[in-house]
Design a protein around this motif. Sequence first.
Motif, short mmCIF file in Angstrom:
data_model
loop_
_atom_site.label_atom_id
_atom_site.label_comp_id
_atom_site.label_asym_id
_atom_site.label_seq_id
_atom_site.Cartn_x
_atom_site.Cartn_y
_atom_site.Cartn_z
N ASP A 93 8.75 42.87 6.89
CA ASP A 93 9.69 42.08 7.66
C ASP A 93 9.02 41.36 8.68
O ASP A 93 9.44 40.22 9.08
N GLU A 121 9.77 47.81 5.02
CA GLU A 121 10.28 48.95 4.29
C GLU A 121 9.58 49.38 2.93
O GLU A 121 9.01 48.38 2.36
N ARG A 137 11.92 53.60 12.38
CA ARG A 137 10.38 52.85 12.22
C ARG A 137 9.27 53.91 12.58
O ARG A 137 8.98 54.07 13.72
N ASP A 160 9.59 49.89 -0.86
CA ASP A 160 10.57 49.55 -1.92
C ASP A 160 9.99 50.26 -3.00
O ASP A 160 8.85 49.79 -3.59
N HIS A 211 5.45 45.64 9.88
CA HIS A 211 6.76 46.31 9.99
C HIS A 211 7.60 45.90 8.87
O HIS A 211 7.36 44.68 8.16
N ASP A 240 12.68 54.92 -0.83
CA ASP A 240 13.17 53.78 -0.80
C ASP A 240 14.01 53.33 0.55
O ASP A 240 14.59 54.14 1.01
N ASP A 241 13.53 52.12 0.94
CA ASP A 241 14.18 51.80 2.25
C ASP A 241 13.80 52.53 3.38
O ASP A 241 14.28 52.43 4.47
N GLN A 242 12.62 53.11 3.24
CA GLN A 242 12.14 54.00 4.54
C GLN A 242 11.41 52.79 5.41
O GLN A 242 10.44 52.18 4.83
N GLN A 243 11.80 52.81 6.87
CA GLN A 243 11.02 51.85 7.72
C GLN A 243 9.93 52.18 7.88
O GLN A 243 9.65 53.49 8.27
N ILE A 282 5.77 47.60 -0.18
CA ILE A 282 6.02 47.36 1.21
C ILE A 282 6.54 46.05 1.38
O ILE A 282 6.05 45.06 1.19
#
Length: 124
Positions: free
Chosen positions: A118, A104, A37, A106, A102, A51-54, A115
Motif C-alpha cells: 500500500d 497485506e 499492522r 495476498d 506497508h 490472506d489479508d494480514q496487514q 505482499i
Amino acid sequence: MSPLSKKSRLFFIGALLAGATAAPAYAQYTGPTEGGRAQNTVAAILANPTDDQQITMQGQLLRKIGKEKYIFSDGTAEIVAEIDDDDFPREPVDEKTKVEIHGEVDTGLRRPPEIEVDSIRVVK
C-alpha cells in the motif's frame, strides 16, 4: 429571567454539545494491535501465510521481476512484492536502499504468497 433567554441559553448549549461531538478526531493510535499492522518477517509469512494480514517490514527490493513486481527481502527470506509505480517514493531506490513497506499478504491457490504494498518509503 424571561422564557426567551432560557430558550436562547438551551439552544446555545445544545449547539455547543452538537459541535463538540461532531468534531473530527485528529489524533490516532499508531501502536500495535491484534490483527493490525504487526511487525513480521518474510520467513514467518511464508511459513504461515494469512490472506489479508496487514504487515509492516523493512528490507530491500532486490530486483524487478515484472510489471510492478519486485523481490523483497528483510534478511530472513524473499517474497514477491507488488508495488504500483505511483506508490514509489521520489528518491531513487536500488537493491541497496533500505525501505519500509506497508501492505497485506495476498495468498493464492497456485502460487506462493505475495505482499500487496500500500505504501513504501525510504528508511534513512
